[in-house]
Design an enzyme around this catalytic site. Structure first.
Site, PDB file in Angstrom:
ATOM      1  N   ASP A  53      -9.730   7.755   1.336  1.00 31.52           N
ATOM      2  CA  ASP A  53      -9.672   6.158   1.870  1.00 31.52           C
ATOM      3  C   ASP A  53      -8.268   6.540   3.010  1.00 31.52           C
ATOM      4  O   ASP A  53      -7.292   6.949   2.629  1.00 31.52           O
ATOM      5  CB  ASP A  53      -8.824   5.582   0.579  1.00 31.52           C
ATOM      6  CG  ASP A  53      -8.507   4.201   1.226  1.00 31.52           C
ATOM      7  OD1 ASP A  53      -8.685   3.815   2.296  1.00 31.52           O
ATOM      8  OD2 ASP A  53      -7.960   3.381   0.306  1.00 31.52           O
ATOM      9  N   VAL A  54      -8.516   6.231   4.225  1.00 26.44           N
ATOM     10  CA  VAL A  54      -7.513   6.389   5.165  1.00 26.44           C
ATOM     11  C   VAL A  54      -6.408   5.675   5.017  1.00 26.44           C
ATOM     12  O   VAL A  54      -5.361   5.975   5.729  1.00 26.44           O
ATOM     13  CB  VAL A  54      -8.225   6.274   6.874  1.00 26.44           C
ATOM     14  CG1 VAL A  54      -9.270   7.139   6.753  1.00 26.44           C
ATOM     15  CG2 VAL A  54      -8.826   4.690   6.859  1.00 26.44           C
ATOM     16  N   TYR A 141      -9.193  -9.503  11.884  1.00 32.63           N
ATOM     17  CA  TYR A 141      -9.885  -8.287  12.344  1.00 32.63           C
ATOM     18  C   TYR A 141      -9.687  -8.169  13.910  1.00 32.63           C
ATOM     19  O   TYR A 141      -8.857  -7.171  14.548  1.00 32.63           O
ATOM     20  CB  TYR A 141     -11.377  -8.509  12.501  1.00 32.63           C
ATOM     21  CG  TYR A 141     -12.366  -7.656  13.168  1.00 32.63           C
ATOM     22  CD1 TYR A 141     -12.263  -6.143  12.374  1.00 32.63           C
ATOM     23  CD2 TYR A 141     -12.916  -7.583  14.208  1.00 32.63           C
ATOM     24  CE1 TYR A 141     -13.130  -5.333  12.999  1.00 32.63           C
ATOM     25  CE2 TYR A 141     -13.478  -6.523  14.834  1.00 32.63           C
ATOM     26  CZ  TYR A 141     -13.756  -5.393  14.005  1.00 32.63           C
ATOM     27  OH  TYR A 141     -14.467  -4.465  14.800  1.00 32.63           O
ATOM     28  N   LYS A 145      -7.678  -5.161  15.735  1.00 32.18           N
ATOM     29  CA  LYS A 145      -7.922  -4.296  16.867  1.00 32.18           C
ATOM     30  C   LYS A 145      -7.065  -4.378  17.918  1.00 32.18           C
ATOM     31  O   LYS A 145      -7.136  -3.556  19.027  1.00 32.18           O
ATOM     32  CB  LYS A 145      -9.339  -4.690  16.938  1.00 32.18           C
ATOM     33  CG  LYS A 145     -10.465  -4.374  16.006  1.00 32.18           C
ATOM     34  CD  LYS A 145     -10.430  -2.870  15.812  1.00 32.18           C
ATOM     35  CE  LYS A 145     -11.526  -2.505  14.626  1.00 32.18           C
ATOM     36  NZ  LYS A 145     -11.310  -1.131  14.235  1.00 32.18           N
TER      37      LYS A 145
END
Length: 231
Positions: A53-54, A141, A145
């Site tokens: 899991d990053v 989101y 980003k």
């Protein structure tokens, strides 16, 4: 060349694994949950699949400890949320930032000792056109980003004197599992709005990632790969 790709079990990440492996690079990829898909990609390409899991620094560190080295880091792992700002809870908001932004922090720091030792390296982060212009009903989101874009530019300035490049791709609408919650009518409408009259494929984005990974005099850039939907 040794390439490490996060989120490599499906979508854009899997397409990047295929592209780099297909040209003979030594590829490893991280994935979290899609064990069957990861085994399929690894079997097809010969790439090394590592479950991590990053968002968890200790898992990233353990995964990188199993690698012989890294020349290119592609941060592709990401998750999305569709709904108004009032419909996303704090836990889910935090999880988006943990994966989409903090995941890059963990992976860059895991690769950095190798990059600094040889005074060379390439980082390619996957952002989104919504990180550039924002999207209604995708506030969280879009925010993550946008953060990826700012982080990419900061890394390019900070690490450039050490011979390390940092760039980002900003995909448009790409037909992957991430857009499965979007209706076909909406997706078709977005395709009609794009200058090229279609939505993207994972392969379209993988080609752009490859270019940025290789381009020796390109750093701090955000390459829009959106078919002309955002110009």
């Amino acid at each position: 060349m040794r390439v490490v790709i996060t989120g490599g079990s499906r979508g854009i990440g899997a397409a990047a694994v295929r592209r780099f492996a297909g040209r003979g690079d030594e590829v490893a990829f991280l994935y979290e949950k899609e064990h069957e898909a990861a085994r399929a990609v690894a079997g097809e390409t010969g790439a090394l699949a590592l479950c991590a899991d990053v968002a968890a620094g200790e898992e990233v560190a353990e995964a990188f400890s199993r690698l012989p080295g890294v020349d290119v880091l592609v941060n592709c792992a990401g998750i999305a949320h569709y709904g108004t700002i009032s419909q996303i809870g704090e836990t889910e908001w935090d999880r988006l930032f943990a994966v989409n932004v903090k995941g890059i922090y963990h992976c860059v720091n895991a690769a950095l000792p190798v990059f600094l030792a040889k005074q060379a390296g390439s980082i390619v982060n996957v952002s989104s056109m919504w990180g550039q212009v924002g999207a209604s009903c995708e506030a969280a989101y879009s925010a993550t980003k946008g953060a990826v874009i700012a982080l990419t530019k900061a890394l390019a300035k900070e690490l450039g004197p050490s011979g390390i490049r940092g760039n980002a791709v900003a995909p448009g609408v790409v037909e992957t599992d991430m857009v499965r919650a979007v209706s076909r009518d909406v997706l078709d409408g977005l395709a009609e709005e794009a200058a090229l009259g279609r939505n993207g494929t994972p392969g379209d984005i993988a080609r752009a990632i490859e270019y940025l990974a290789d381009a020796p005099f390109v750093t701090g850039q955000v390459l829009g790969v959106n078919g002309g939907l955002v110009i």
